[in-house]
Design a protein around this motif. Structure first.
Motif, short mmCIF file in Angstrom:
data_model
loop_
_atom_site.label_atom_id
_atom_site.label_comp_id
_atom_site.label_asym_id
_atom_site.label_seq_id
_atom_site.Cartn_x
_atom_site.Cartn_y
_atom_site.Cartn_z
N MET A 1 118.63 21.44 112.02
CA MET A 1 119.90 20.33 112.69
C MET A 1 119.75 19.75 111.62
O MET A 1 119.13 18.72 110.60
CB MET A 1 118.78 19.29 113.89
N THR A 2 121.72 19.21 112.19
CA THR A 2 122.49 18.04 110.68
C THR A 2 122.06 16.41 110.77
O THR A 2 121.89 17.05 112.14
CB THR A 2 122.92 18.23 110.00
N PRO A 3 121.99 15.71 109.65
CA PRO A 3 121.70 14.50 110.55
C PRO A 3 122.54 13.89 111.53
O PRO A 3 122.82 13.33 112.79
CB PRO A 3 121.70 13.85 109.18
N PHE A 4 124.08 15.00 111.56
CA PHE A 4 124.89 14.59 112.18
C PHE A 4 124.52 14.91 113.41
O PHE A 4 125.28 13.82 114.62
CB PHE A 4 126.63 14.96 111.71
N LEU A 5 124.23 15.67 114.14
CA LEU A 5 124.35 15.82 115.43
C LEU A 5 122.60 15.62 115.18
O LEU A 5 122.68 15.15 116.70
CB LEU A 5 124.21 17.48 115.32
N PHE A 6 121.99 15.07 114.95
CA PHE A 6 120.59 14.09 115.30
C PHE A 6 121.52 12.73 115.81
O PHE A 6 120.83 12.05 116.77
CB PHE A 6 119.75 13.97 114.20
N LEU A 7 122.13 12.00 115.03
CA LEU A 7 122.72 10.71 115.36
C LEU A 7 123.53 11.15 116.83
O LEU A 7 123.77 9.81 117.29
CB LEU A 7 122.88 9.93 113.79
N PHE A 8 124.78 12.09 116.37
CA PHE A 8 124.91 11.88 117.29
C PHE A 8 124.10 11.89 118.62
O PHE A 8 124.92 11.41 119.80
CB PHE A 8 126.21 13.36 117.02
N GLY A 9 123.76 12.73 118.90
CA GLY A 9 123.18 13.44 119.80
C GLY A 9 121.66 11.29 120.68
O GLY A 9 122.01 11.42 122.25
N LEU A 10 121.41 11.27 119.79
CA LEU A 10 121.62 9.70 120.10
C LEU A 10 122.08 8.35 120.31
O LEU A 10 121.26 7.89 121.32
CB LEU A 10 120.55 8.68 118.43
N ASP A 11 123.53 8.66 119.31
CA ASP A 11 124.58 7.98 120.24
C ASP A 11 124.84 8.16 121.67
O ASP A 11 124.87 7.57 122.55
CB ASP A 11 125.79 7.55 119.61
N VAL A 12 124.80 9.54 122.01
CA VAL A 12 125.26 10.20 123.15
C VAL A 12 123.53 9.36 124.08
O VAL A 12 124.27 9.08 125.48
CB VAL A 12 125.27 11.63 123.61
N LEU A 13 122.38 9.52 123.99
CA LEU A 13 121.29 8.99 124.91
C LEU A 13 121.89 8.04 125.28
O LEU A 13 122.06 6.94 126.16
CB LEU A 13 120.31 8.95 124.53
N ILE A 14 122.33 7.07 124.10
CA ILE A 14 122.11 5.06 124.03
C ILE A 14 123.97 5.23 125.13
O ILE A 14 123.74 4.27 126.13
CB ILE A 14 122.66 4.97 122.86
N ALA A 15 124.47 5.68 125.34
CA ALA A 15 125.75 5.74 126.09
C ALA A 15 125.47 5.77 127.13
O ALA A 15 126.37 5.29 128.40
CB ALA A 15 127.09 6.66 125.79
N ALA A 16 124.31 7.05 127.53
CA ALA A 16 124.15 6.94 129.03
C ALA A 16 123.43 6.44 129.45
O ALA A 16 123.43 5.96 131.06
CB ALA A 16 123.11 8.32 128.35
N SER A 17 122.33 6.04 128.77
CA SER A 17 121.54 4.07 129.00
C SER A 17 122.42 4.11 129.69
O SER A 17 122.72 2.61 130.63
CB SER A 17 120.46 4.33 128.61
N VAL A 18 123.68 2.98 128.45
CA VAL A 18 124.28 1.81 128.84
C VAL A 18 125.33 2.08 130.14
O VAL A 18 125.46 1.42 131.18
CB VAL A 18 125.36 1.31 127.79
N ALA A 19 125.81 3.84 130.27
CA ALA A 19 126.31 3.79 131.69
C ALA A 19 125.42 3.84 132.78
O ALA A 19 126.15 3.71 134.20
CB ALA A 19 127.27 5.13 131.90
N TYR A 20 124.12 4.19 132.79
CA TYR A 20 123.25 4.27 133.66
C TYR A 20 123.15 2.86 134.44
O TYR A 20 122.93 2.49 135.32
CB TYR A 20 122.12 5.07 133.90
N ALA A 21 123.05 2.22 132.81
CA ALA A 21 122.90 0.26 133.28
C ALA A 21 123.76 -0.11 134.37
O ALA A 21 123.49 -0.88 135.14
CB ALA A 21 122.10 -0.32 132.06
N THR A 22 125.08 -0.01 133.86
CA THR A 22 125.92 -0.50 133.84
C THR A 22 126.27 -0.29 135.93
O THR A 22 126.92 -1.15 136.27
CB THR A 22 127.52 0.10 133.55
N VAL A 23 126.34 1.41 136.08
CA VAL A 23 126.15 1.89 137.05
C VAL A 23 125.13 1.17 138.51
O VAL A 23 125.49 0.63 139.24
CB VAL A 23 125.79 3.66 137.65
N SER A 24 123.46 0.81 137.79
CA SER A 24 122.54 0.09 138.22
C SER A 24 123.38 -1.02 138.83
O SER A 24 123.10 -1.64 139.95
CB SER A 24 121.56 0.72 137.93
#
Length: 97
Positions: A1-24
């Motif tokens: 796994m490249t560093p780009f894909l790892f960081l991209f996946g981490l940022d997608v998790l961050i976006a998902a958690s912010v979206a969940y907090a917003t919807v909640s």
């Protein structure tokens, strides 16, 4: 796994958690649109980082793309490490029966 894909996946998790907090938060009847605006701004920032990093990666600037992905990743990693540290400290302080 490249560093780009790892960081991209981490940022997608961050976006998902912010979206969940917003919807909640939006489901709470007391919350007004004024309370949601910082959360919507955070979602837009994370999405801008993700799209910008993809564009940089596609245009042949992988190091710059990784740098852009580190912008939300570093505070998230530090916050996670601090949370684990607090949990460990409170766990060590409790008596075991």
């Amino acid at each position: 796994m490249t560093p780009f894909l790892f960081l991209f996946g981490l940022d997608v998790l961050i976006a998902a958690s912010v979206a969940y907090a917003t919807v909640s938060l939006a489901r709470v009847p007391v919350v007004t649109p004024m309370h949601l605006s910082p959360w919507l701004f955070a979602i837009s920032l994370v999405l801008a980082v993700l799209m910008g990093a993809l564009q940089l990666q596609r245009s042949g600037h992988p190091r710059l793309a990784i740098g852009v992905l580190l912008i939300p990743a570093i505070p998230a990693i530090l916050g996670f490490v601090a949370l684990i540290g607090v949990m460990v400290l409170f766990t060590l302080g409790t008596p075991h029966h």
